[in-house]
Design a protein around this motif. Structure first.
Motif, PDB file in Angstrom:
ATOM      1  N   SER A  22       7.970   2.006  -8.858  1.00 16.37           N
ATOM      2  CA  SER A  22       8.070   3.375  -8.728  1.00 16.37           C
ATOM      3  C   SER A  22       9.594   4.058  -8.259  1.00 16.37           C
ATOM      4  CB  SER A  22       7.054   3.990  -7.754  1.00 16.37           C
ATOM      5  OG  SER A  22       7.353   3.659  -6.547  1.00 16.37           O
ATOM      6  N   ALA A  23      10.505   3.072  -8.243  1.00 12.59           N
ATOM      7  CA  ALA A  23      11.524   3.205  -7.737  1.00 12.59           C
ATOM      8  C   ALA A  23      12.283   4.442  -8.714  1.00 12.59           C
ATOM      9  CB  ALA A  23      12.432   2.076  -7.960  1.00 12.59           C
ATOM     10  N   GLY A  24      12.806   5.462  -8.116  1.00  7.06           N
ATOM     11  CA  GLY A  24      13.584   6.418  -8.854  1.00  7.06           C
ATOM     12  C   GLY A  24      12.601   7.655  -9.043  1.00  7.06           C
ATOM     13  N   GLU A  54       8.548  16.411   2.627  1.00  8.65           N
ATOM     14  CA  GLU A  54       7.957  17.318   1.449  1.00  8.65           C
ATOM     15  C   GLU A  54       8.600  16.668  -0.142  1.00  8.65           C
ATOM     16  OE1 GLU A  54       6.601  21.677   0.809  1.00  8.65           O
ATOM     17  OE2 GLU A  54       8.475  21.388   1.604  1.00  8.65           O
ATOM     18  N   ILE A  55       7.865  16.349  -0.693  1.00  8.86           N
ATOM     19  CA  ILE A  55       8.494  16.233  -2.300  1.00  8.86           C
ATOM     20  C   ILE A  55       8.521  17.469  -3.056  1.00  8.86           C
ATOM     21  CG2 ILE A  55       8.230  14.723  -4.399  1.00  8.86           C
ATOM     22  CD1 ILE A  55       6.984  12.575  -2.594  1.00  8.86           C
ATOM     23  N   THR A  56       9.530  17.788  -3.441  1.00  5.58           N
ATOM     24  CA  THR A  56       9.711  19.128  -4.246  1.00  5.58           C
ATOM     25  C   THR A  56       9.687  19.087  -5.442  1.00  5.58           C
ATOM     26  OG1 THR A  56      11.990  19.524  -3.713  1.00  5.58           O
ATOM     27  CG2 THR A  56      10.360  20.450  -2.279  1.00  5.58           C
ATOM     28  N   SER A  57      10.254  17.835  -6.245  1.00  6.55           N
ATOM     29  CA  SER A  57      10.333  17.540  -7.582  1.00  6.55           C
ATOM     30  C   SER A  57      10.328  15.916  -7.672  1.00  6.55           C
ATOM     31  CB  SER A  57      11.631  18.125  -8.203  1.00  6.55           C
ATOM     32  OG  SER A  57      12.842  17.307  -7.770  1.00  6.55           O
ATOM     33  N   SER A  58       9.558  15.644  -8.831  1.00 10.98           N
ATOM     34  CA  SER A  58       9.653  14.038  -9.121  1.00 10.98           C
ATOM     35  C   SER A  58       9.815  13.870 -10.503  1.00 10.98           C
ATOM     36  CB  SER A  58       8.316  13.617  -8.234  1.00 10.98           C
ATOM     37  OG  SER A  58       7.316  14.175  -9.174  1.00 10.98           O
ATOM     38  N   THR A  59       9.960  12.667 -10.885  1.00  9.08           N
ATOM     39  CA  THR A  59       9.667  11.890 -12.340  1.00  9.08           C
ATOM     40  C   THR A  59       8.664  10.808 -12.254  1.00  9.08           C
ATOM     41  OG1 THR A  59      11.426  10.711 -12.059  1.00  9.08           O
ATOM     42  CG2 THR A  59      11.901  12.639 -12.883  1.00  9.08           C
ATOM     43  N   GLY A  60       7.570  11.033 -13.131  1.00 10.67           N
ATOM     44  CA  GLY A  60       6.552  10.220 -13.131  1.00 10.67           C
ATOM     45  C   GLY A  60       5.794  10.327 -11.743  1.00 10.67           C
ATOM     46  N   THR A  61       5.393   9.321 -11.062  1.00 14.17           N
ATOM     47  CA  THR A  61       4.308   9.446 -10.048  1.00 14.17           C
ATOM     48  C   THR A  61       5.136   8.974  -8.553  1.00 14.17           C
ATOM     49  OG1 THR A  61       2.149   9.285 -11.347  1.00 14.17           O
ATOM     50  CG2 THR A  61       2.035   8.866  -9.147  1.00 14.17           C
ATOM     51  N   PRO A  62       5.350   9.809  -7.879  1.00 12.52           N
ATOM     52  CA  PRO A  62       6.124   9.256  -6.624  1.00 12.52           C
ATOM     53  C   PRO A  62       4.903   8.668  -5.781  1.00 12.52           C
ATOM     54  CG  PRO A  62       5.402  11.612  -6.254  1.00 12.52           C
ATOM     55  CD  PRO A  62       5.222  11.288  -7.912  1.00 12.52           C
ATOM     56  N   LYS A  63       5.489   7.267  -5.319  1.00  9.64           N
ATOM     57  CA  LYS A  63       4.782   6.590  -4.481  1.00  9.64           C
ATOM     58  C   LYS A  63       5.378   6.066  -3.376  1.00  9.64           C
ATOM     59  CE  LYS A  63       2.376   4.554  -8.425  1.00  9.64           C
ATOM     60  NZ  LYS A  63       1.981   3.342  -9.060  1.00  9.64           N
ATOM     61  N   VAL A  64       5.098   6.670  -2.014  1.00  7.40           N
ATOM     62  CA  VAL A  64       5.616   6.403  -0.661  1.00  7.40           C
ATOM     63  C   VAL A  64       5.003   5.224  -0.115  1.00  7.40           C
ATOM     64  CG1 VAL A  64       6.196   7.210   1.570  1.00  7.40           C
ATOM     65  CG2 VAL A  64       6.457   8.689  -0.574  1.00  7.40           C
ATOM     66  N   THR A  94       0.867  -1.128   0.015  1.00  7.91           N
ATOM     67  CA  THR A  94      -0.003   0.027   0.145  1.00  7.91           C
ATOM     68  C   THR A  94       1.124   1.293  -0.026  1.00  7.91           C
ATOM     69  OG1 THR A  94      -0.015   0.315   2.315  1.00  7.91           O
ATOM     70  CG2 THR A  94      -1.851  -1.399   1.250  1.00  7.91           C
ATOM     71  N   PHE A  95       0.219   2.348  -0.359  1.00  8.36           N
ATOM     72  CA  PHE A  95       1.067   3.548  -0.597  1.00  8.36           C
ATOM     73  C   PHE A  95       0.445   4.759  -0.659  1.00  8.36           C
ATOM     74  CE2 PHE A  95       0.271   1.790  -4.790  1.00  8.36           C
ATOM     75  CZ  PHE A  95      -0.300   3.221  -5.369  1.00  8.36           C
ATOM     76  N   TRP A  96       1.283   5.950  -0.446  1.00  7.77           N
ATOM     77  CA  TRP A  96       0.491   7.213  -0.692  1.00  7.77           C
ATOM     78  C   TRP A  96       1.206   7.937  -1.833  1.00  7.77           C
ATOM     79  CZ3 TRP A  96       3.950  11.620  -0.377  1.00  7.77           C
ATOM     80  CH2 TRP A  96       3.244  12.892  -0.664  1.00  7.77           C
ATOM     81  N   SER A  97       0.417   8.779  -2.529  1.00  8.42           N
ATOM     82  CA  SER A  97       1.038   9.469  -3.692  1.00  8.42           C
ATOM     83  C   SER A  97       0.073  10.868  -3.482  1.00  8.42           C
ATOM     84  CB  SER A  97       0.551   9.022  -5.012  1.00  8.42           C
ATOM     85  OG  SER A  97       1.613   7.913  -5.480  1.00  8.42           O
ATOM     86  N   PRO A  98       0.913  12.036  -4.004  1.00 15.42           N
ATOM     87  CA  PRO A  98       0.353  13.288  -3.737  1.00 15.42           C
ATOM     88  C   PRO A  98      -0.555  13.453  -5.038  1.00 15.42           C
ATOM     89  CG  PRO A  98       2.581  13.356  -4.677  1.00 15.42           C
ATOM     90  CD  PRO A  98       2.384  11.984  -4.090  1.00 15.42           C
ATOM     91  N   ALA A  99      -1.487  14.341  -4.928  1.00 18.90           N
ATOM     92  CA  ALA A  99      -2.554  14.598  -5.921  1.00 18.90           C
ATOM     93  C   ALA A  99      -1.797  15.127  -7.199  1.00 18.90           C
ATOM     94  CB  ALA A  99      -3.642  15.584  -5.688  1.00 18.90           C
TER      95      ALA A  99
END
Length: 521
Positions: A463-465, A503-513, A431-436
């Motif tokens: 979602s690695a990376g 706080e994720i301030t930049s990403s590639t793709g969809t970040p999934k924590v 299971t994970f969280w992703s920002p909107a």
């Protein structure tokens, strides 16, 4: 504030036409100040708030001209100082289109932009029945303006009835020496004078007046919308306000050296886990000036040096928990910036002389003596940024011991459909969280201060990376503990806190924590 000695119209026919049709005069960059003084309180954090310092200065006499100035920039982040003079109203505020703006008629729209100063000059700037709306924007200064009689019902309507309203991922706003006024409550068509919701953070309201309204302002639109935080209120006058001075749902607020006169129903309303630091304020001829009101969702406060002059208190009840008459702290609240306190005994005099538009922009430095600040240089010494301020010098080792996140609480700035904040502390990597969106924050929180020195951010399978740059914040104070890029083990200075934020301030793709693990060592 110094003014440009002369205004030079650009030689192009397009610019001449713009001036003729919208009321905006364009000046080349000059030595005039972006704003007098500099930001204070939480607006100094998260990279600071400098508005349009270093950019072009223009003069606007209509709302359409303000929009035209925004739309005439090279990009939505090109710094600009807009000096406003005269009355701005529905009749002279039209939508203007452009790649660097997103405006609308009937409201001053500061949407999806950054690095802007809006400052009243000359004989003054009055926004008459016309609100200022800040949305999805950052690094904004509003200074020396009057906003009055903005309605949400009746005619004309503007900005949802808020004099100044902020919503949806707003960062770093300083509102200073403003006069915010209504002529009644909700039944008369008015709403809040100074509202913040939907992930608005790092805001300061200073040396301003809020008068004759049913609602002073709120932070958070509901008991479950808790993404707003790090707000400072100082040297403001609240006069003849029914409630919400302010209403704080979740988050942290610092409230000092304000003068409250005739709060008719309630004042500082700390709810839903909010923490308010309340220092050296003067409350006069008012009722229930501090507490948790109209809800059973408790908030907290730390008090020191306040004066309660002819204040009455209601009896406690299920949905009513006034702090008085024996006002005591219920929490410890710290702030990450320095500030100077005037003695509460002189607050009525100091605030009366300094707060509001057209008061000469006078301030106090803690000596109870109003003084005029020096102009801020046009070129800022540092630019606001969400880029990490530091990076780990070495790769941390995997932390050991008990994962403190298991059994803790969680919240955040936004969540994508099908994901949950709670997924980051359930011990389940599936299971994970992703920002909107591409960026956002998630927090782990405890009911009492907990020592944390190490984290481990685990990404979900596939979602690695995807996580780019990030910051780790002390959720109690907003202070940046460390920053870097990529998921994995993170070392932070050992800190005792009730909430820690990734706080994720930049990403590639969809970040999934998948997991936000926390450790004591």
């Amino acid at each position: 504030m110094r003014r440009p000695v002369a205004l030079r119209l650009c030689a192009t026919l397009a610019t001449a036409a713009l001036a003729a049709t919208t009321g905006v005069l364009v000046a080349m960059p000059s030595a005039s100040a972006a704003a007098t003084g500099s930001a204070t309180g939480y607006a100094t954090q998260n990279g600071g708030t400098t508005g349009g310092a270093g950019g072009q200065t223009v003069r606007a006499t209509t709302g359409t001209a303000i929009h035209a100035a925004l739309c005439g920039r090279a990009s939505a982040s090109t710094p600009i100082v807009i000096e406003v003079e005269g009355t701005i109203n529905h009749a002279n505020t039209d939508k203007v289109s452009g790649a660097s703006c997103n405006t609308a008629a009937g409201v001053i729209e500061l949407k999806q932009i950054s690095n802007v100063t809006l400052v009243g000059v000359g004989s003054g700037a009055v926004f008459d029945q016309l609100g200022i709306h800040i949305r999805e924007s950052s690094n904004i200064i509003i200074q020396n303006v009057t906003v009055k009689n903005v309605k949400k019902s009746g005619s004309p309507i503007s900005n949802g009835g808020d004099a100044i309203g902020m919503e949806t991922n707003v960062r770093n706003v300083w509102v200073d020496h403003a006069s915010l006024e209504a002529s009644g409550g909700e039944s008369a068509g008015f709403d809040g004078l100074f509202d913040m919701k939907d992930n608005t953070q790092y805001v300061t309201l200073s040396y301003s007046t809020l008068r004759n309204s049913g609602r002073g302002g709120l932070i958070g639109s509901s008991e479950t919308e808790l993404s707003n935080s790090f707000i400072t209120f100082h040297h403001n006058l609240y006069e003849n306000i029914d409630s919400r001075a302010p209403l704080l749902r979740g988050g942290t607020a610092h409230i000092y050296n304000n003068y409250y006169v005739k709060l008719n129903e309630s004042g500082i309303n700390s709810r839903a886990g909010a923490h308010a630091k309340v220092d050296n304020n003067y409350f006069k001829d008012s009722k229930d000036v501090l507490g948790t009101f109209y809800t059973s969702a408790a908030g907290y406060w730390q008090v020191a040096g306040n004066i309660f002059d002819n204040v009455t208190w209601s009896s406690p009840g299920t949905d009513n928990n006034p702090a008085g008459p024996d006002v005591k702290s219920t929490a410890t609240v710290s702030v990450p910036y320095s500030f100077s306190l005037d003695a509460a005994t002189c607050v009525p005099d100091v605030v009366t002389q300094t707060a509001g538009a057209n008061k000469g922009l006078k301030v106090s430095n803690g000596t109870c003596t109003p003084q005029t600040p020096s102009p801020t240089p046009t070129t800022p010494t540092s630019s606001p940024t969400t880029t990490p301020t530091s990076s780990p010098t070495s790769t941390p080792t995997q932390p050991g011991g008990t994962n403190l996140s298991i059994g803790a609480g969680a919240d955040g700035s936004s969540k994508a459909a099908g994901t949950s904040y709670g997924n980051v502390k359930d011990g389940n990597l599936s299971t994970f969280w992703s920002p909107a969106g591409a960026t956002g924050s998630v927090s782990v929180k405890w009911s009492s201060p907990t020592a944390v020195a190490g984290l481990n951010i685990r990404e979900a399978a596939g979602s690695a990376g995807s996580i780019g740059s990030w910051r780790v914040l002390n959720g109690d104070t907003g202070a940046v503990l460390t920053s870097g890029s990529g998921a994995g083990a993170i070392t932070v200075p050992r800190t005792s806190l009730s909430k820690i934020t990734f706080e994720i301030t930049s990403s590639t793709g969809t970040p999934k924590v998948a997991e936000f693990e926390t450790y004591a060592g």
